[in-house]
Design a protein around this motif. Sequence first.
Motif: not given
Length: 398
Positions: A347, A237-238, A263, A230, A234
């Motif tokens: 994250a 995505y960054q 996701k 999880d 994150d």
Amino acid sequence: MVISYFSYVWDINGISAGAAVKSNEFIAAIRRKNHKVFLEWRTKQPEAQIPFNGALKAQRRESVKTALRRAYREPRSYLINIPRFFSEYRILKKQQPDVLFSRHDYGNYANLLLAKMLGIPLVVEVDCPPTHEWCHFYAQDALKFGDFSLKVELDYLKKADAVITQSTELSRYYIEKGVSADKITMIPNAADTNKIKPSQADEELVRRFGLKGKIVVGWVGAGHAWTGIDVLIDAVYQVMPHFPDVYFMMIGTEKNMRFFREKFAKSDFADRIVLTGYVHNSEIPRYLSCMDIAIAPYPQLDFFYASSMKLFEYMAAGKAIVATRIGQLAEVITEGENGFLYNADDAQELSGKIKYLIEEKSLRAKLARAARADAEKEYNWDRVGEKMIKVFRDVLEK
């Protein structure tokens, strides 16, 4: 030296594939030292599932089993010692080992009685605390005999001649429970540095996934609960919006692949997420060859006793590694020397380390070389075999 090795893991081609790989690897290493090892899979393995028209009938049978399982799982774990005692007596009389080496299993006690009766030293391999896992993960709804199972487990280990754990945290757990520290040897997992080594990216996989000229960040996993994916999602995505030439490669079960598809389905970089699905262990080196950066994410757990084989495979493959700052990973990885670490729930820290490695090719190469050197020196199966042989020799000398 003659060694009989008993393993009680179930589904060695499925959920317990990692445990089976480990057993086969260290046994091969011990054999390379000219010792004779008998490998005995002591649990009946599941048959391959074949589709058939009686699916509804099968579902009804499974429902009945599920209803009964709550009541019979605990007593069965102890009653199975009776047939095991007699079958394993015949095995040991035939093999005449100098040492009985047994993987610990919930409720198992028969081979301790046999070892004492036959005068064979018993060395126990403990990769997890069975009672802890039974109560917290696998059989939470099963009827239990109070703390009886833990008492049996500890009595078994206290009476064994030696205990081999896979992590410092696991050793500490048993020492706190009363098992003598002098009896315990910690031997971490490893990788086959002859099969897994730094190499050029596999050409067929590069063509298949369109990876030519790309920087590939990779993850290899099997489960979900102990993966920390999880936080990884994150971090992806960054990272991805800032680096159009970066691909993420995810290797794991179909359950994980479905999770990742869901996701990333609506992201602007979905076409740069490579979901390979399940890859057999023998094929993993090919996929690792395509990665520039390898991620070993794990969640924050109060009791983290794992020894990550994937971490050691990353090291053997010569990858720049970013791993969770937890347990044995934080013991093996030294920040900035053979990899990077990040806090389990952070994250932003993970993405920052990944971005830094993407931008610093020379640093990636430096960390990769150091990780490979550590694998060659310490974290390989031949080294594990040597340490196990020393334990066997020590108990024979006592």
